[in-house]
Design a protein around this motif. Structure first.
Motif, PDB file in Angstrom:
ATOM      1  N   THR A 168       0.833  -1.206   0.000  1.00 23.17           N
ATOM      2  CA  THR A 168       0.000   0.000   0.000  1.00 23.17           C
ATOM      3  C   THR A 168       0.869   1.258   0.000  1.00 23.17           C
ATOM      4  O   THR A 168       0.577   2.233  -0.709  1.00 23.17           O
ATOM      5  CB  THR A 168      -0.933  -0.001   1.227  1.00 23.17           C
ATOM      6  N   ILE A 169       1.925   1.244   0.779  1.00 21.44           N
ATOM      7  CA  ILE A 169       2.812   2.409   0.833  1.00 21.44           C
ATOM      8  C   ILE A 169       3.462   2.637  -0.523  1.00 21.44           C
ATOM      9  O   ILE A 169       3.545   3.778  -1.007  1.00 21.44           O
ATOM     10  CB  ILE A 169       3.867   2.218   1.932  1.00 21.44           C
ATOM     11  N   LYS A 170       3.922   1.577  -1.167  1.00 23.80           N
ATOM     12  CA  LYS A 170       4.512   1.719  -2.499  1.00 23.80           C
ATOM     13  C   LYS A 170       3.471   2.229  -3.499  1.00 23.80           C
ATOM     14  O   LYS A 170       3.789   3.040  -4.383  1.00 23.80           O
ATOM     15  CB  LYS A 170       5.091   0.387  -2.959  1.00 23.80           C
ATOM     16  N   GLN A 171       2.226   1.777  -3.351  1.00 28.35           N
ATOM     17  CA  GLN A 171       1.155   2.256  -4.225  1.00 28.35           C
ATOM     18  C   GLN A 171       0.918   3.752  -4.045  1.00 28.35           C
ATOM     19  O   GLN A 171       0.754   4.489  -5.015  1.00 28.35           O
ATOM     20  CB  GLN A 171      -0.133   1.490  -3.928  1.00 28.35           C
ATOM     21  N   LEU A 172       0.924   4.213  -2.789  1.00 27.70           N
ATOM     22  CA  LEU A 172       0.666   5.624  -2.515  1.00 27.70           C
ATOM     23  C   LEU A 172       1.733   6.531  -3.129  1.00 27.70           C
ATOM     24  O   LEU A 172       1.425   7.549  -3.744  1.00 27.70           O
ATOM     25  CB  LEU A 172       0.598   5.855  -0.999  1.00 27.70           C
ATOM     26  N   TYR A 173       2.999   6.134  -2.957  1.00 24.73           N
ATOM     27  CA  TYR A 173       4.075   6.948  -3.524  1.00 24.73           C
ATOM     28  C   TYR A 173       4.217   6.725  -5.032  1.00 24.73           C
ATOM     29  O   TYR A 173       4.773   7.575  -5.732  1.00 24.73           O
ATOM     30  CB  TYR A 173       5.391   6.648  -2.805  1.00 24.73           C
ATOM     31  N   GLY A 174       3.707   5.591  -5.509  1.00 31.24           N
ATOM     32  CA  GLY A 174       3.756   5.323  -6.946  1.00 31.24           C
ATOM     33  C   GLY A 174       2.676   6.040  -7.726  1.00 31.24           C
ATOM     34  O   GLY A 174       2.642   5.958  -8.962  1.00 31.24           O
TER      35      GLY A 174
END
Length: 296
Positions: free
Chosen positions: A20-26
């Protein structure tokens, strides 16, 4: 996100998953506050590295009693990307400290605009696992935890400073001993040019200077061992190896100790070697100054 620590018995949902964190920054490039131009990572002009300039904020708080807490929201919904928005440090702090000015509907509108901007510009941040860890630490630790980490970091910094000081002293003492050692050998080389240079003269010279030279060499060897245990800097260790190799070549001095006047070419070879030794230890000192003066 909230700086408030949950009280005993209160609800605190788990932090978002790594994915989820990678999705948010992605799917974001800059702070979600519409007028804020700060990127989620800022460029350090001195090092050329990107530094985390943001954190993940919750639209509805993760902990009971936090900003915009929704008691009916499930943990899965709370830690879902739809309830999270990357903001710069300033706005992440502001929306939780003054939640009356930042409603959940307002933050959801910010998030829609942030995602729309990504769809248009296709600019975002691709995080490594280590960077995800940094984001989690910045986003989901309490003020008390961050202060405690700051204390630990300060203590570690003090230990690093102390270690660098020890290394600087070891290098300084080693170079000083090497200079004393080479100066003594330069003097004895000059003495060996005299017609009166014989076994008796050698014995007298050794009686006057031998102990000091032996002590200097012992200090060089001892400090070199200590320095190898103290540092992992490759350039410094390579310079130390070169200096020890240069000083550990006793056969070049054989003409001095044979009991007769040395020849000019023999003395020239010895002087060249001693100058090489001095340059090697000077190089060690220069590399030590360059590396150990820089805390990074």
């Amino acid at each position: 996100m909230s700086n408030a620590s949950p009280s005993a018995g209160s609800i605190e949902h788990r932090t978002p998953t790594e994915g989820t964190i990678k999705q948010l920054y992605g799917t974001a490039w800059r702070c979600g506050e519409p007028t804020c131009k700060k990127p989620l990572y800022r460029l350090n002009g001195d090092t050329g590295e990107y530094i985390l300039n943001s954190r993940i904020a919750h639209i509805h708080a993760r902990s009971q009693g936090g900003a915009r807490w929704d008691p009916d929201m499930s943990e899965a919904a709370n830690r879902d990307a739809s309830n999270l928005i990357p903001l710069c440090d300033t706005h992440a702090w502001e929306i939780d400290q003054t939640p009356q000015h930042f409603t959940a509907d307002m933050l959801r509108e910010w998030k829609r605009a942030q995602l729309a901007e990504y769809q248009t510009l296709q600019r975002s941040w691709s995080l490594t696992d280590a960077e995800v860890t940094d984001v989690v630490a910045a986003s989901f630790t309490t003020l008390e935890e961050r202060l405690l980490r700051g204390i630990h970091a300060a203590a570690e910094s003090a230990r690093q400073d102390e270690r660098r000081q020890r290394q600087r002293l070891l290098i300084a003492d080693t170079v000083h001993a090497a200079n004393n050692w080479t100066d003594a050998l330069q003097a004895v080389t000059l003495s060996s040019a005299s017609d009166r240079w014989n076994r008796r003269a050698i014995t007298e010279w050794v009686a006057d200077n031998g102990n000091a030279m032996a002590s200097d060499m012992q200090l060089i060897r001892s400090n070199a061992r200590k320095l190898r245990l103290e540092t992992r800097y490759r350039n410094l260790l390579e310079a130390l190896d070169a200096a020890e190799t240069a000083v550990g070549n006793p056969e070049v001095f054989d003409p001095i100790w044979r009991g007769s006047t040395t020849k000019g070419e023999e003395r020239a070879a010895i002087y060249r070697h001693l100058n090489h030794v001095k340059r090697a230890f000077l190089n060690l000192a220069e590399i030590g100054i360059k590396i150990l003066a820089d805390p990074s």
